[in-house]
Design a protein around this motif. Sequence first.
Motif, PDB file in Angstrom:
ATOM      1  N   ALA A  78      -6.163 -12.423  15.037  1.00 17.37           N
ATOM      2  CA  ALA A  78      -6.999 -11.469  15.785  1.00 17.37           C
ATOM      3  C   ALA A  78      -6.479 -11.331  17.212  1.00 17.37           C
ATOM      4  O   ALA A  78      -6.420 -10.227  17.768  1.00 17.37           O
ATOM      5  CB  ALA A  78      -8.455 -11.939  15.793  1.00 17.37           C
ATOM      6  N   VAL A  79      -6.081 -12.452  17.808  1.00 18.97           N
ATOM      7  CA  VAL A  79      -5.557 -12.432  19.177  1.00 18.97           C
ATOM      8  C   VAL A  79      -4.261 -11.602  19.223  1.00 18.97           C
ATOM      9  O   VAL A  79      -4.056 -10.778  20.115  1.00 18.97           O
ATOM     10  CB  VAL A  79      -5.324 -13.873  19.679  1.00 18.97           C
ATOM     11  CG1 VAL A  79      -4.394 -13.904  20.865  1.00 18.97           C
ATOM     12  CG2 VAL A  79      -6.663 -14.501  20.037  1.00 18.97           C
ATOM     13  N   LEU A  80      -3.403 -11.819  18.225  1.00 14.58           N
ATOM     14  CA  LEU A  80      -2.139 -11.063  18.185  1.00 14.58           C
ATOM     15  C   LEU A  80      -2.390  -9.572  18.011  1.00 14.58           C
ATOM     16  O   LEU A  80      -1.712  -8.734  18.611  1.00 14.58           O
ATOM     17  CB  LEU A  80      -1.260 -11.586  17.052  1.00 14.58           C
ATOM     18  CG  LEU A  80      -0.118 -12.468  17.516  1.00 14.58           C
ATOM     19  CD1 LEU A  80       0.874 -11.673  18.339  1.00 14.58           C
ATOM     20  CD2 LEU A  80      -0.616 -13.639  18.360  1.00 14.58           C
ATOM     21  N   ARG A  81      -3.383  -9.245  17.198  1.00 13.69           N
ATOM     22  CA  ARG A  81      -3.743  -7.843  16.998  1.00 13.69           C
ATOM     23  C   ARG A  81      -4.109  -7.209  18.344  1.00 13.69           C
ATOM     24  O   ARG A  81      -3.745  -6.073  18.642  1.00 13.69           O
ATOM     25  CB  ARG A  81      -4.949  -7.789  16.058  1.00 13.69           C
ATOM     26  CG  ARG A  81      -4.845  -6.748  14.976  1.00 13.69           C
ATOM     27  CD  ARG A  81      -6.063  -6.831  14.078  1.00 13.69           C
ATOM     28  NE  ARG A  81      -5.813  -7.691  12.935  1.00 13.69           N
ATOM     29  CZ  ARG A  81      -5.111  -7.338  11.866  1.00 13.69           C
ATOM     30  NH1 ARG A  81      -4.579  -6.129  11.801  1.00 13.69           N
ATOM     31  NH2 ARG A  81      -4.918  -8.171  10.874  1.00 13.69           N
ATOM     32  N   MET A  82      -4.833  -7.984  19.180  1.00 10.75           N
ATOM     33  CA  MET A  82      -5.233  -7.468  20.487  1.00 10.75           C
ATOM     34  C   MET A  82      -4.067  -7.298  21.435  1.00 10.75           C
ATOM     35  O   MET A  82      -3.972  -6.309  22.154  1.00 10.75           O
ATOM     36  CB  MET A  82      -6.210  -8.434  21.126  1.00 10.75           C
ATOM     37  CG  MET A  82      -7.590  -8.091  20.762  1.00 10.75           C
ATOM     38  SD  MET A  82      -8.554  -9.552  20.929  1.00 10.75           S
ATOM     39  CE  MET A  82      -9.642  -9.235  19.587  1.00 10.75           C
ATOM     40  N   LEU A  83      -3.170  -8.298  21.441  1.00 12.28           N
ATOM     41  CA  LEU A  83      -1.984  -8.170  22.302  1.00 12.28           C
ATOM     42  C   LEU A  83      -1.189  -6.941  21.881  1.00 12.28           C
ATOM     43  O   LEU A  83      -0.731  -6.161  22.700  1.00 12.28           O
ATOM     44  CB  LEU A  83      -1.102  -9.415  22.184  1.00 12.28           C
ATOM     45  CG  LEU A  83      -1.660 -10.697  22.782  1.00 12.28           C
ATOM     46  CD1 LEU A  83      -0.682 -11.841  22.579  1.00 12.28           C
ATOM     47  CD2 LEU A  83      -1.932 -10.510  24.265  1.00 12.28           C
ATOM     48  N   ARG A  84      -1.056  -6.774  20.581  1.00  7.43           N
ATOM     49  CA  ARG A  84      -0.329  -5.628  20.018  1.00  7.43           C
ATOM     50  C   ARG A  84      -0.957  -4.319  20.490  1.00  7.43           C
ATOM     51  O   ARG A  84      -0.277  -3.411  20.937  1.00  7.43           O
ATOM     52  CB  ARG A  84      -0.464  -5.671  18.512  1.00  7.43           C
ATOM     53  CG  ARG A  84       0.616  -5.838  17.570  1.00  7.43           C
ATOM     54  CD  ARG A  84       1.677  -4.939  17.241  1.00  7.43           C
ATOM     55  NE  ARG A  84       2.061  -3.973  18.213  1.00  7.43           N
ATOM     56  CZ  ARG A  84       3.249  -3.905  18.755  1.00  7.43           C
ATOM     57  NH1 ARG A  84       4.157  -4.772  18.449  1.00  7.43           N
ATOM     58  NH2 ARG A  84       3.545  -2.976  19.598  1.00  7.43           N
ATOM     59  N   SER A  85      -2.294  -4.250  20.387  1.00  6.43           N
ATOM     60  CA  SER A  85      -2.896  -2.962  20.729  1.00  6.43           C
ATOM     61  C   SER A  85      -2.853  -2.737  22.236  1.00  6.43           C
ATOM     62  O   SER A  85      -2.717  -1.597  22.679  1.00  6.43           O
ATOM     63  CB  SER A  85      -4.296  -2.814  20.128  1.00  6.43           C
ATOM     64  OG  SER A  85      -5.165  -3.676  20.772  1.00  6.43           O
ATOM     65  N   ALA A  86      -2.911  -3.825  23.040  1.00  7.23           N
ATOM     66  CA  ALA A  86      -2.740  -3.648  24.494  1.00  7.23           C
ATOM     67  C   ALA A  86      -1.358  -3.052  24.763  1.00  7.23           C
ATOM     68  O   ALA A  86      -1.203  -2.145  25.583  1.00  7.23           O
ATOM     69  CB  ALA A  86      -2.883  -4.985  25.219  1.00  7.23           C
TER      70      ALA A  86
END
Length: 240
Positions: A182-190
């Motif tokens: 989930a954290v990686l998904r957020m970094l990706r979308s940032a």
Amino acid sequence: MSVVLSLRQVSKVYGAGAAAVHALRAVDLDVVAGELVAVMGPSGSGKSTLLTIAGTLEEPTTGQVTVCGSDLSTLSADATARLRRRSLGFVFQDLNLLAGLSAAENVALPLELDGMAARPARAAALRVLDELGLTDRAGHFPDDLSGGERQRVAIARAVVGDRRLLLADEPTGALDAANGEAVLRMLRSACKRGIAGVMVTHDAQLASWADRVIFIRDGRVVDQTAPSGPDALLAPDPAR
Ligand SMILES: Nc1ncnc2c1ncn2[C@@H]1O[C@H](COP(=O)(O)OP(=O)(O)OP(=O)(O)O)[C@@H](O)[C@H]1O
């Protein structure tokens, strides 16, 4: 795409003489807006040193570091601090969320420290928390959040405002696989929204979320690759 971070022949030596440690040796790296770069390598290979130099927290021994178009060697200490406050976001394993502040107050803090009035800073913080699915946690204190939620608040704090470069050292820390993803998904979308990201990780599965993975050994970039994405690891092997 504009280059947000550029390292040219960057070397870092700690200590001197027989005790000198060559943490980085002639590293060249460009990271453009919208790109997420993962940095992998053995313990002691120089990954954190690269991040602290890119984050203007340390100066290289030799070489040139350019962040958001500014050659750091030409900036005063005040101008460097301003660039760091306004344009850079950090996510470290040790999250450094302030226990006495709510999630929204933690996220608003960098904007307020930079002189923004409390009301617009809070509005910006709530917007980011909303994007990260944390609207209903905005008023909670860090101790009342799960590890995954705390990590997401730390990411919200790192991307709030007009940040251009996100630097993350083992951003999934001790999280389980689902929260780490989930954290990686957020970094990706940032990054998809235009931020440039550099993330140190030991985990190849997490690195596969990056656009590019660079490998460091003994302070040198020895290899780089463009992963085909996390789903590729799950895709059926066409040879079977
Ligand atoms: N402040 C310092 N003073 C002296 N040596 C240092 C300092 N910081 C790092 N080093 C040394 O520089 C080298 C690179 O360290 P760095 O922390 O960048 O490695 P790393 O790849 O991040 O390691 P790890 O994966 O274990 O965190 C190591 O040999 C380390 O001991």
